[in-house]
Motif scaffolding. Structure first.
Motif, PDB file in Angstrom:
ATOM      1  N   PRO A  36       2.096  14.620  14.219  1.00  0.00           N
ATOM      2  CA  PRO A  36       2.167  14.238  15.643  1.00  0.00           C
ATOM      3  C   PRO A  36       1.358  12.980  15.978  1.00  0.00           C
ATOM      4  N   LEU A  37       0.319  12.712  15.205  1.00  0.00           N
ATOM      5  CA  LEU A  37      -0.453  11.488  15.447  1.00  0.00           C
ATOM      6  C   LEU A  37       0.342  10.255  15.030  1.00  0.00           C
ATOM      7  N   LEU A  38       1.117  10.359  13.956  1.00  0.00           N
ATOM      8  CA  LEU A  38       2.013   9.263  13.590  1.00  0.00           C
ATOM      9  C   LEU A  38       3.030   9.042  14.718  1.00  0.00           C
ATOM     10  N   HIS A  39       3.586  10.127  15.223  1.00  0.00           N
ATOM     11  CA  HIS A  39       4.541  10.038  16.331  1.00  0.00           C
ATOM     12  C   HIS A  39       3.904   9.353  17.536  1.00  0.00           C
ATOM     13  N   LEU A  40       2.703   9.764  17.887  1.00  0.00           N
ATOM     14  CA  LEU A  40       1.983   9.155  19.007  1.00  0.00           C
ATOM     15  C   LEU A  40       1.769   7.660  18.771  1.00  0.00           C
ATOM     16  N   GLY A  41       1.326   7.308  17.582  1.00  0.00           N
ATOM     17  CA  GLY A  41       1.062   5.908  17.273  1.00  0.00           C
ATOM     18  C   GLY A  41       2.303   5.038  17.352  1.00  0.00           C
ATOM     19  N   PHE A  42       3.389   5.526  16.779  1.00  0.00           N
ATOM     20  CA  PHE A  42       4.603   4.708  16.738  1.00  0.00           C
ATOM     21  C   PHE A  42       5.378   4.719  18.046  1.00  0.00           C
ATOM     22  N   THR A  43       5.420   5.832  18.740  1.00  0.00           N
ATOM     23  CA  THR A  43       6.239   5.897  19.948  1.00  0.00           C
ATOM     24  C   THR A  43       5.451   5.524  21.204  1.00  0.00           C
ATOM     25  N   ALA A  44       4.353   6.190  21.467  1.00  0.00           N
ATOM     26  CA  ALA A  44       3.613   5.930  22.705  1.00  0.00           C
ATOM     27  C   ALA A  44       2.812   4.641  22.649  1.00  0.00           C
ATOM     28  N   LEU A  45       2.217   4.359  21.494  1.00  0.00           N
ATOM     29  CA  LEU A  45       1.350   3.184  21.378  1.00  0.00           C
ATOM     30  C   LEU A  45       2.122   1.952  20.889  1.00  0.00           C
ATOM     31  N   GLY A  46       3.292   2.161  20.319  1.00  0.00           N
ATOM     32  CA  GLY A  46       4.095   1.041  19.831  1.00  0.00           C
ATOM     33  C   GLY A  46       3.509   0.354  18.609  1.00  0.00           C
TER      34      GLY A  46
END
Length: 172
Positions: free
Chosen positions: A107-117
Protein backbone atom coordinates in the motif's frame (compact mmCIF):
# COMPACT_ATOMS: atom_id res chain seq x y z
CA UNK A 1 -3.10 -6.77 8.31
CA UNK A 2 -4.15 -3.28 9.29
CA UNK A 3 -1.80 -0.32 8.89
CA UNK A 4 -2.40 2.55 11.27
CA UNK A 5 -0.61 5.51 12.85
CA UNK A 6 1.44 4.82 15.96
CA UNK A 7 0.16 5.76 19.42
CA UNK A 8 1.83 5.98 22.82
CA UNK A 9 0.17 2.66 23.69
CA UNK A 10 2.49 0.93 21.20
CA UNK A 11 5.59 1.31 23.37
CA UNK A 12 5.73 -2.23 24.78
CA UNK A 13 5.12 -4.00 21.46
CA UNK A 14 7.55 -1.71 19.61
CA UNK A 15 10.23 -2.22 22.24
CA UNK A 16 9.67 -5.99 22.11
CA UNK A 17 11.22 -6.11 18.63
CA UNK A 18 13.40 -2.98 18.54
CA UNK A 19 15.36 -4.35 21.52
CA UNK A 20 16.26 -7.59 19.71
CA UNK A 21 19.78 -8.03 18.26
CA UNK A 22 18.41 -10.24 15.47
CA UNK A 23 16.19 -7.33 14.36
CA UNK A 24 18.89 -4.68 14.36
CA UNK A 25 21.71 -6.81 12.96
CA UNK A 26 21.54 -5.21 9.48
CA UNK A 27 20.14 -1.83 10.51
CA UNK A 28 21.99 1.39 11.33
CA UNK A 29 21.10 1.21 15.01
CA UNK A 30 21.77 -1.19 17.84
CA UNK A 31 19.09 -2.81 19.99
CA UNK A 32 17.23 -0.04 21.77
CA UNK A 33 16.58 0.31 25.46
CA UNK A 34 13.08 1.34 26.52
CA UNK A 35 13.89 5.06 26.74
CA UNK A 36 15.38 5.11 23.24
CA UNK A 37 12.39 3.19 21.90
CA UNK A 38 10.11 5.79 23.53
CA UNK A 39 12.04 8.64 21.84
CA UNK A 40 11.71 6.97 18.44
CA UNK A 41 8.05 6.19 19.06
CA UNK A 42 7.45 9.88 19.70
CA UNK A 43 8.90 10.60 16.23
CA UNK A 44 6.86 7.83 14.60
CA UNK A 45 3.67 9.28 16.09
CA UNK A 46 4.30 12.57 14.23
CA UNK A 47 5.15 10.96 10.87
CA UNK A 48 1.65 10.67 9.44
CA UNK A 49 1.59 12.78 6.26
CA UNK A 50 3.60 13.53 3.14
CA UNK A 51 3.32 17.26 2.44
CA UNK A 52 6.91 18.19 1.60
CA UNK A 53 10.13 16.62 0.36
CA UNK A 54 11.80 14.89 3.29
CA UNK A 55 8.50 13.97 4.97
CA UNK A 56 7.80 10.37 5.89
CA UNK A 57 4.78 8.33 6.82
CA UNK A 58 5.58 5.66 9.40
CA UNK A 59 2.82 3.15 10.08
CA UNK A 60 2.25 0.42 12.63
CA UNK A 61 1.68 -3.02 11.12
CA UNK A 62 -0.99 -4.84 13.12
CA UNK A 63 -2.72 -8.17 12.82
CA UNK A 64 -6.34 -7.74 11.72
CA UNK A 65 -7.67 -10.46 14.06
CA UNK A 66 -5.94 -9.39 17.29
CA UNK A 67 -4.75 -5.81 16.73
CA UNK A 68 -1.27 -6.86 17.87
CA UNK A 69 1.56 -4.62 16.66
CA UNK A 70 4.04 -6.79 14.72
CA UNK A 71 6.16 -4.24 12.88
CA UNK A 72 6.32 -0.95 11.07
CA UNK A 73 6.68 0.27 7.51
CA UNK A 74 7.44 3.66 6.06
CA UNK A 75 7.50 5.72 2.91
CA UNK A 76 9.90 8.67 2.68
CA UNK A 77 9.46 11.38 0.04
CA UNK A 78 13.13 11.83 -0.85
CA UNK A 79 12.93 14.24 -3.82
CA UNK A 80 10.19 16.48 -5.21
CA UNK A 81 12.21 17.46 -8.27
CA UNK A 82 13.06 13.89 -9.25
CA UNK A 83 9.80 12.42 -7.91
CA UNK A 84 11.63 9.88 -5.76
CA UNK A 85 10.68 7.94 -2.65
CA UNK A 86 12.03 5.20 -0.43
CA UNK A 87 10.28 2.38 1.41
CA UNK A 88 11.38 0.52 4.50
CA UNK A 89 10.02 -1.96 7.00
CA UNK A 90 10.91 -3.73 10.23
CA UNK A 91 9.03 -6.81 11.37
CA UNK A 92 9.10 -8.70 14.64
CA UNK A 93 10.86 -12.01 13.79
CA UNK A 94 8.09 -13.90 15.59
CA UNK A 95 5.97 -13.01 12.54
CA UNK A 96 8.44 -13.71 9.72
CA UNK A 97 7.56 -16.11 6.95
CA UNK A 98 3.93 -15.08 6.44
CA UNK A 99 4.39 -12.47 3.71
CA UNK A 100 3.49 -9.64 6.09
CA UNK A 101 6.35 -7.29 5.12
CA UNK A 102 5.36 -7.33 1.46
CA UNK A 103 1.66 -7.10 2.30
CA UNK A 104 2.28 -4.06 4.51
CA UNK A 105 4.61 -2.31 2.08
CA UNK A 106 2.48 -2.75 -1.05
CA UNK A 107 0.00 0.00 0.00
CA UNK A 108 2.92 2.39 0.50
CA UNK A 109 4.02 1.80 -3.09
CA UNK A 110 0.43 2.52 -4.15
CA UNK A 111 0.41 5.72 -2.09
CA UNK A 112 3.73 6.85 -3.52
CA UNK A 113 2.85 6.23 -7.14
CA UNK A 114 -0.80 7.26 -7.16
CA UNK A 115 -1.31 9.95 -4.51
CA UNK A 116 2.19 11.43 -4.51
CA UNK A 117 2.89 10.93 -8.22
CA UNK A 118 6.36 9.50 -7.64
CA UNK A 119 8.35 8.27 -10.63
CA UNK A 120 10.63 5.90 -8.73
CA UNK A 121 10.69 4.22 -5.32
CA UNK A 122 13.77 2.52 -3.89
CA UNK A 123 14.50 0.13 -1.07
CA UNK A 124 18.00 -0.01 0.43
CA UNK A 125 19.42 -2.81 2.55
CA UNK A 126 22.51 -4.64 3.66
CA UNK A 127 22.94 -7.35 1.01
CA UNK A 128 23.54 -9.92 3.75
CA UNK A 129 19.88 -9.48 4.69
CA UNK A 130 18.61 -11.98 2.14
CA UNK A 131 15.15 -12.23 3.71
CA UNK A 132 14.61 -8.49 3.21
CA UNK A 133 15.89 -8.76 -0.36
CA UNK A 134 13.23 -11.42 -1.02
CA UNK A 135 10.56 -9.00 0.23
CA UNK A 136 11.64 -6.35 -2.27
CA UNK A 137 11.76 -8.92 -5.06
CA UNK A 138 8.23 -10.04 -4.10
CA UNK A 139 7.21 -6.40 -4.60
CA UNK A 140 8.65 -6.63 -8.15
CA UNK A 141 11.52 -4.31 -7.34
CA UNK A 142 14.75 -5.03 -9.21
CA UNK A 143 18.22 -5.05 -7.74
CA UNK A 144 19.98 -2.19 -9.49
CA UNK A 145 23.24 -1.86 -7.62
CA UNK A 146 25.44 -3.10 -4.85
CA UNK A 147 27.66 -0.42 -3.36
CA UNK A 148 30.65 -2.28 -1.97
CA UNK A 149 31.75 -1.27 1.53
CA UNK A 150 30.26 2.19 1.09
CA UNK A 151 29.39 2.79 4.76
CA UNK A 152 31.07 2.24 8.10
CA UNK A 153 28.32 0.85 10.34
CA UNK A 154 28.68 -0.62 13.82
CA UNK A 155 32.45 -0.85 13.56
CA UNK A 156 32.66 -2.49 10.13
CA UNK A 157 32.58 -1.57 6.46
CA UNK A 158 29.23 -2.65 5.05
CA UNK A 159 27.82 -2.82 1.56
CA UNK A 160 24.42 -1.60 0.42
CA UNK A 161 22.05 -3.16 -2.10
CA UNK A 162 19.70 -0.82 -3.94
CA UNK A 163 16.38 -2.06 -5.28
CA UNK A 164 13.92 0.06 -7.26
CA UNK A 165 10.71 0.09 -9.23
CA UNK A 166 9.40 2.78 -11.59
CA UNK A 167 5.81 3.96 -11.73
CA UNK A 168 5.56 2.63 -15.30
CA UNK A 169 6.64 -0.84 -14.12
CA UNK A 170 4.51 -1.02 -10.99
CA UNK A 171 1.28 -2.97 -10.99
CA UNK A 172 -1.13 -2.62 -8.06
Amino acid sequence: LILRPFTTADLDALHAYESRPDVTRYLYWDPRDRDTTREHLDKKITRTALHHEGDAIDLAITLRDTGDLIGNCLLIWTSRQHRQGEIGYVLNPDHHGHGYAAEATRPLLHLGFTALGLHRIVGRLDPRNTASARVLEKLHMRREATLIENEFVKGEWTSEAIYAVLATEWTP
